[in-house]
Design a protein around this motif. Structure first.
Motif, mmCIF file in Angstrom:
data_model
loop_
_atom_site.group_PDB
_atom_site.id
_atom_site.type_symbol
_atom_site.label_atom_id
_atom_site.label_comp_id
_atom_site.label_asym_id
_atom_site.label_seq_id
_atom_site.Cartn_x
_atom_site.Cartn_y
_atom_site.Cartn_z
ATOM 1 N N PHE A 69 0.820 -1.199 0.000
ATOM 2 C CA PHE A 69 0.000 0.000 0.000
ATOM 3 C C PHE A 69 0.861 1.259 0.000
ATOM 4 O O PHE A 69 0.473 2.279 -0.555
ATOM 5 C CB PHE A 69 -0.939 0.002 1.212
ATOM 6 C CG PHE A 69 -2.040 -1.019 1.115
ATOM 7 C CD1 PHE A 69 -3.027 -0.915 0.151
ATOM 8 C CD2 PHE A 69 -2.081 -2.106 1.980
ATOM 9 C CE1 PHE A 69 -4.038 -1.858 0.052
ATOM 10 C CE2 PHE A 69 -3.088 -3.053 1.891
ATOM 11 C CZ PHE A 69 -4.066 -2.932 0.927
ATOM 12 N N ARG A 503 -9.177 -0.723 -4.998
ATOM 13 C CA ARG A 503 -8.386 -1.772 -5.639
ATOM 14 C C ARG A 503 -9.141 -3.090 -5.663
ATOM 15 O O ARG A 503 -8.771 -4.010 -6.399
ATOM 16 C CB ARG A 503 -7.071 -1.969 -4.874
ATOM 17 C CG ARG A 503 -6.155 -0.775 -4.895
ATOM 18 C CD ARG A 503 -4.920 -0.991 -4.043
ATOM 19 N NE ARG A 503 -4.123 -2.136 -4.484
ATOM 20 C CZ ARG A 503 -2.844 -2.308 -4.169
ATOM 21 N NH1 ARG A 503 -2.221 -1.433 -3.409
ATOM 22 N NH2 ARG A 503 -2.192 -3.363 -4.587
ATOM 23 N N GLN A 513 -8.151 -2.308 2.476
ATOM 24 C CA GLN A 513 -7.378 -1.320 1.717
ATOM 25 C C GLN A 513 -7.247 -0.016 2.500
ATOM 26 O O GLN A 513 -6.164 0.576 2.572
ATOM 27 C CB GLN A 513 -8.033 -1.044 0.366
ATOM 28 C CG GLN A 513 -7.311 0.047 -0.424
ATOM 29 C CD GLN A 513 -7.977 0.366 -1.744
ATOM 30 O OE1 GLN A 513 -8.652 -0.473 -2.330
ATOM 31 N NE2 GLN A 513 -7.795 1.588 -2.233
#
Length: 550
Positions: A69, A503, A513
């Motif tokens: 990330f 995503r 996420q």
């Protein structure tokens, strides 16, 4: 199976080569030196069975997930980075010759986190490390704001949605049990649902589109009837079939006598907050905020803002796009309390505040600092007009006295259209018709009614008035100015970590996420703080800078 692996020291050769390659260090080297490995295998023990093939150390997979990330890497590139990058090997404590693992391991690890409802560990365990180093001040100041997240699906209009919903169900059934579907699949269905729906292939006239929608609706009901009559339990429980049932219930009606299918009018549909935006991600919702519209989610970030400490995100709350900010604040406080991060001062914008919220925080445990909404009535906007403040309210006796010392004719308690308890106070039309200052009080037809007041209950009314009074003071503006910093946090999360683009599909994966992005942002913030790098100033457009210089 989880096989515990001692964390140990970083291999000597890895240290030597990494130090030579990065003599001034970098984020990953400093993170390992300052914070260690952040996670332990025991944190994830509940996610792994006692028997089976030994798994890779979960603490490493958790770190790699955060690194993904941080740099926006897909699984394949992240697995390659573990094999190829010196700084990653240093942070993960790997030998230079370590060949890594297959990229699918990362997908499996995320699935374990989501299925075990443990995705919050990515942020919670990191915050525990910061707390142990006195980087998080308990009962300090925090601020919260939200931003939109665009779902990883295309926007579908009503006709597109029903066609794609039926098409998704047929495709999922075909993958699971093609032998069951094949004898029931007609040539018309193949022609209509084999390819993705496109606007240019759909009828153009309004009547033709309605007829086409009814045909699709009938096809959907036929498929559901087949599944109910002779479909297997596995087919009936498919996610796409469940979405089909929901969408058909919302979009179509069947006449009880003729059994004819009818496409519902727009006003017959439930609100957008209850309608799936796409059959592929049914958690997405359509929302509008001023001139901005999107299909997806809304994420709320809370961060510390105490002087002398790094500004770290303490909580992430993901909701549907159509869920308003004001309904989320109690949940955010509950989540902060679960981790002992309840602030003494919480700075929020006006969207999070209501009379009910303000009344609930009169005990002072959390001091809410934010702009209470002003009344939108014409009296409030007109100098010299009589507002609610000009009326004397006797709550015990349910009496209201107007500026001319006349008492109300009625006091009725009811529930408003948005579900809030309110009090409607009315004055006699005969009294108001003869009043010499009527023009300053009401614009209602004298023959129809007198002045009407809509009030909150006493506790809420007093809390709202108190908040409005406080925000007229100079000290209040100085306190509230600190809230502006969260706008920079949102900007950093969007520009560096692409927070506004999903995503994955589904609320659970999107929550992972958001949590992973927050953890990555915390690492960047911590590294900048240890290096003495100040927060970036607000960017001023070049024309504005020129004007200031002039």
């Amino acid at each position: 199976m989880l096989r515990a692996e001692p964390l140990g020291e970083i291999p000597g050769e890895t240290v030597r080569v990494a130090r030579a390659a990065f003599p001034k260090g970098n984020l990953y080297l400093r993170m390992r030196d300052e914070l260690g490995v952040l996670y332990e295998d025991a944190d994830f023990a509940t996610l792994f069975p006692p028997l089976g093939r030994p798994a890779l150390p979960p603490w490493r997979l958790a770190l790699i997930t955060i690194f993904q990330f941080l740099e926006g890497l897909p699984d394949r590139q992240a697995a390659d980075a573990v094999r190829a990058r010196l700084d990653w090997k240093y942070a993960l404590g790997l030998e230079l010759t370590d060949s890594g693992f297959d990229f699918s391991v990362l997908t499996e690890f995320r699935s374990r986190l989501i299925e075990g409802n443990q995705e919050h560990l990515l942020l919670d365990k990191m915050l525990s490390q910061f707390k142990a180093r006195d980087l998080l001040k308990l009962r300090g100041k925090q601020r919260t704001d939200s931003t939109h997240v665009i779902g990883a699906v295309r926007r579908l209009w009503r006709l597109d949605l029903i066609v794609e919903t039926l098409r998704a169900a047929l495709n999922q059934i075909a993958h699971l049990d093609s032998e069951w579907l094949q004898p029931r699949l007609t040539a018309e269905w193949v022609k209509r649902y084999a390819r993705r729906v496109e606007m240019e292939r759909l009828p153009t006239s309004e009547q033709a589109r309605k007829r086409y929608a009814v045909e699709v609706g009938q096809d959907g009901f036929d498929l559901l009837e087949m599944l109910d009559q002779d479909g297997t339990e596995d087919l009936r429980c498919l996610e796409a079939v469940g979405v089909l049932r929901l969408v058909w219930e919302q979009q179509f009606a069947v006449d009880a006598d003729s059994k004819a299918v009818r496409w519902k009018a727009k006003q017959e549909q439930p609100p957008s907050s209850e309608r799936p935006g796409s059959p592929y991600d049914p958690d997405t919702r359509f929302a509008a905020n001023r001139s901005k519209t999107w299909l997806g989610y809304r994420v709320h970030l809370s961060e510390t803002c105490d002087q002398g400490s790094p500004e770290l995100i303490t909580n992430v709350h993901l909701t549907g796009a159509a869920v308003g900010d004001v309904t989320t604040l109690p949940t955010i406080h509950e989540q902060l309390g679960a981790n002992d991060f309840v602030p003494i001062q919480h700075l929020v914008d006006g969207g999070y505040l209501s009379a009910e919220i303000l009344a609930a925080h009169q005990d002072g445990e959390i001091q809410l600092i934010g702009p209470a909404k002003r009344s939108s009535s014409w009296q409030q906007r007109t100098p010299g007009a009589f507002t609610h403040d000009d009326f004397q309210i006797d709550w015990a006796n349910k009496d209201v006295k107007c500026p001319q010392n006349f008492l109300n004719a009625s006091w009725v308690e009811k529930v408003s259209s948005d579900g809030m308890p309110t009090i409607t106070v009315k004055f006699r039309k005969r009294t108001c018709a003869r009043c010499p200052v009527r023009s300053r009080c009401t614009r209602a037809d004298p023959a129809q009614s007198g002045r009407t007041l809509v009030l909150r209950h006493e506790e809420q009314y007093r809390a709202l008035n108190s908040a409005r009074t406080q925000q007229q003071q100079t000290d209040w503006f100085k306190k509230y100015a600190l809230r502006a910093g969260v706008e920079g946090t949102i900007s950093q999360a969007v520009r560096r970590f692409d927070l506004r683009h999903a995503r994955y599909w589904g609320m659970a994966k999107m929550r992972l996420q958001a949590l992973g992005t927050a953890a990555a942002l915390n690492l960047v913030r911590f590294d900048a703080w240890t290096q003495g790098v100040p927060r970036g100033a607000t960017r001023i457009p070049i024309l504005a800078r020129i004007a200031l210089i002039a």
